[in-house]
Design a protein around this motif. Structure first.
Motif, mmCIF file in Angstrom:
data_model
loop_
_atom_site.group_PDB
_atom_site.id
_atom_site.type_symbol
_atom_site.label_atom_id
_atom_site.label_comp_id
_atom_site.label_asym_id
_atom_site.label_seq_id
_atom_site.Cartn_x
_atom_site.Cartn_y
_atom_site.Cartn_z
ATOM 1 N N UNK A 10 16.330 -32.044 -26.452
ATOM 2 C CA UNK A 10 15.364 -32.367 -27.494
ATOM 3 C C UNK A 10 14.904 -31.202 -28.335
ATOM 4 N N UNK A 11 15.458 -30.035 -28.098
ATOM 5 C CA UNK A 11 15.095 -28.861 -28.891
ATOM 6 C C UNK A 11 15.592 -29.016 -30.325
ATOM 7 N N UNK A 12 14.830 -28.458 -31.259
ATOM 8 C CA UNK A 12 15.335 -28.256 -32.607
ATOM 9 C C UNK A 12 16.052 -26.907 -32.562
ATOM 10 N N UNK A 13 17.310 -26.860 -33.020
ATOM 11 C CA UNK A 13 18.111 -25.642 -32.844
ATOM 12 C C UNK A 13 18.699 -25.149 -34.167
ATOM 13 N N UNK A 14 18.581 -23.843 -34.386
ATOM 14 C CA UNK A 14 19.253 -23.208 -35.526
ATOM 15 C C UNK A 14 20.024 -22.002 -35.019
#
Lengths: 159, 159, 159
Positions: C32-36
């Protein structure tokens, strides 16, 4: 501007890996970050007055590509005597042609931007170096001192 | 004391790069940090009972300097057969002379300081290793388990 | 699920070091992490349409072990011509046999999981590359743009 903090542990002593800590630090400082960089292990070399950094193509297949060297030499041609000096020369020329500052220039830029550069005292002792070997304007300390800043940082990178 | 947390992903399996995770962990633990280190990829080797770590001067021009090896051999002399063993021997002797603990000692120190050492189960399987190959007192898990701790950490380093 | 954020700076361009950024990103995205991920320096190669990544055993004594190569060749046998291609072949076969996805598959997985992949524009220019060389679905930007996300991230890794 921001009140964020960036902490970097700089551990590599080669010409190519010298760029990331100084580029990231100066960029963050320009964005208003408070920045501290702890130079330890091989990375301590980046604070020396007389930089003698070399690119090592060995062990990095990702290296030859940019210079198209891989088209001129077989895969392990980079292990030939003299190749390391040639790669170093080519990388420096490439960076200059592209208008990218030298390590010395980036380092000065960081100091001017109030980035705090800290030499690891344990590494200085381990390598039998003297504080005379290093540029002015830096501080000395240990990992404990660094954690004081890193523990409150917003971004902390091991480079 | 502090209630801060340090998370480390240890990914390298050489003698020289074995120091940073254990030195940073034990230092942080001494400062009161809760510490977890996730050993994955080549780094899994650092948890083996029988450590057989070697320094590699290859690919690291920053390496020869400390031992003054670069004055005795040409730049790529480090590619000569037998040189790797010699560098490894010299580094171990240097560390000992300087009173720096061995990797085995630093590792024990971490366990005594309640640093949680976690072996990556996927890497164990990938390399066809068995849990018998590793020291006692460690745990096993995956990246997902590690993110549970890392996501709440104050400092997280990929070493 | 979580509202946490993972930021990665991917700087290495070899086959072995291509796994960590994609495995960590896809794992975090699944949690569920937002990842960049910001691909810069040698790491930019990981975004190329046509991947030609190689393992380099040179400079990494931790590498031969998994394949038991060290039992077949002397320590520096890995410097022999042709050895790099052989190691690359063996690593790919090993990963496949163990059911681990290829870099191309992991990369697609990341895009499907809405991991934002960002190519460093300065590196594109430095290496005289064109946006046509890279896969679709990625963005381009600089270190400044990356700090916007990294500065608010829960975990930030320099890989």
């Amino acid at each position: 501007m921001t009140d964020k903090k960036l902490a970097i542990i700089a551990t590599k002593g080669t010409l190519d890996w010298a760029y990331p800590p100084f580029i990231l630090s100066s960029t963050a400082a320009a964005l208003g970050y408070e920045v501290q960089v702890f130079f330890t292990f091989y990375g301590l070399q980046l604070l020396k007055k007389k930089l003698d950094l070399k690119v090592s193509a060995l062990g990095n297949p990702g290296m030859p590509m940019p210079m198209k060297m891989d088209k001129w030499f077989p895969v392990l041609g980079t292990a030939l005597p003299g190749m390391e000096s040639m790669m170093t020369f080519m990388m420096k020329r490439k960076m200059k042609a592209k208008g990218i500052a030298s390590i010395e220039e980036l380092r000065s830029l960081c100091l001017e931007a109030d980035v705090k550069l800290i030499g690891c005292q344990m590494t200085v002792d381990l390598f039998d170096l003297s504080r005379d070997d290093f540029i002015d304007g830096i501080e000395y300390g240990g990992a404990g001192m660094f954690f004081e800043f890193a523990g409150d940082s917003d971004v902390c990178l091991f480079v």
